[in-house]
Design a protein around this motif. Sequence first.
Motif, mmCIF file in Angstrom:
data_model
loop_
_atom_site.group_PDB
_atom_site.id
_atom_site.type_symbol
_atom_site.label_atom_id
_atom_site.label_comp_id
_atom_site.label_asym_id
_atom_site.label_seq_id
_atom_site.Cartn_x
_atom_site.Cartn_y
_atom_site.Cartn_z
ATOM 1 N N ASP A 81 0.922 -1.263 0.090
ATOM 2 C CA ASP A 81 -0.178 0.119 0.063
ATOM 3 C C ASP A 81 0.790 1.320 -0.050
ATOM 4 O O ASP A 81 2.243 1.159 0.047
ATOM 5 N N CYS A 163 -3.063 -6.069 -2.668
ATOM 6 C CA CYS A 163 -3.307 -4.640 -2.714
ATOM 7 C C CYS A 163 -4.805 -4.397 -2.407
ATOM 8 O O CYS A 163 -5.654 -5.300 -2.591
ATOM 9 N N ASP A 164 -5.061 -3.098 -2.463
ATOM 10 C CA ASP A 164 -6.628 -2.580 -2.554
ATOM 11 C C ASP A 164 -6.760 -2.479 -4.108
ATOM 12 O O ASP A 164 -5.881 -2.528 -5.012
ATOM 13 N N TYR A 166 -7.206 0.199 -5.597
ATOM 14 C CA TYR A 166 -6.668 1.747 -6.117
ATOM 15 C C TYR A 166 -6.291 1.730 -7.846
ATOM 16 O O TYR A 166 -5.792 0.557 -8.082
ATOM 17 N N THR A 189 -7.917 -7.099 -2.194
ATOM 18 C CA THR A 189 -8.903 -7.010 -1.302
ATOM 19 C C THR A 189 -10.463 -6.677 -1.761
ATOM 20 O O THR A 189 -10.466 -6.050 -2.566
ATOM 21 N N SER A 194 -10.293 -2.260 2.263
ATOM 22 C CA SER A 194 -8.898 -2.238 2.109
ATOM 23 C C SER A 194 -8.154 -2.449 3.506
ATOM 24 O O SER A 194 -7.036 -2.691 3.641
ATOM 25 N N ASN A 197 -5.901 -5.348 4.363
ATOM 26 C CA ASN A 197 -4.609 -5.528 4.157
ATOM 27 C C ASN A 197 -3.823 -5.154 5.206
ATOM 28 O O ASN A 197 -3.748 -4.116 6.113
ATOM 29 N N GLU A 200 -1.888 -1.844 6.019
ATOM 30 C CA GLU A 200 -2.511 -0.752 6.642
ATOM 31 C C GLU A 200 -2.521 -0.608 8.091
ATOM 32 O O GLU A 200 -2.240 0.632 8.292
#
Length: 212
Positions: A81, A163-164, A166, A189, A194, A197, A200
């Motif tokens: 991230d 990852c998310d 984005y 995710t 998110s 993760n 984070e």
Amino acid sequence: MPQRFRGLLQGLLAELPHKNCWTITEHAGDANPYGMQYLLGRALWDTDQVRDDLRGYVVEHLGGQRHGNAVPVDDAALAVDEKSQIQPLDRSASVPPMMPGMPERRTHDYLRNGITILFAALDVASGQIIGSIHRRHRAAEFRKFPTKIDKQVLADLEVHLICDNYGTHKHPTFIRWLDAHPRFHMHFTPAYCSWLNQVERWLGLLTQQRLQ
């Protein structure tokens, strides 16, 4: 309690248009949200034990498989991230020393020193961090980060990036890079989750303990 907690996790991972106690309760098949509200608001549990139980379940039931979205235990799994808009600030005057009967005093204004972006990859097995600093947060900068990861992870390991959703993580520039590096595999995710993760949490600690 375990059944309700399972219902909470399944609701968080489900493709619900909105996620709150009511929608997650309906998804779990409960008649009212009171049990879920109690779980979120007043129930106590050992977070370390929950982490260990979850890790054990993943290793037992998902580890070693190469089908679906599972990450084999002998591969490298990195939670990735970015921390954007990091501002190194200086007070306009030095902080005077504390004295008996006098608390610490700081000026109300500060000097800006620009902003920076931190890309971070957390090795979920060892807790080690691979980081990279950039001035801007674009697909071009993000594409450089896996190149650094590629150099630091052993060449005989498959690399799984978590990852998310984005946009920079799915940009055509990055997709072309993935095509040229087949040992890298992407895992995303669920939408609006998110926070699942693990990196984070590390970025949150960095913010609380060093940046604020």
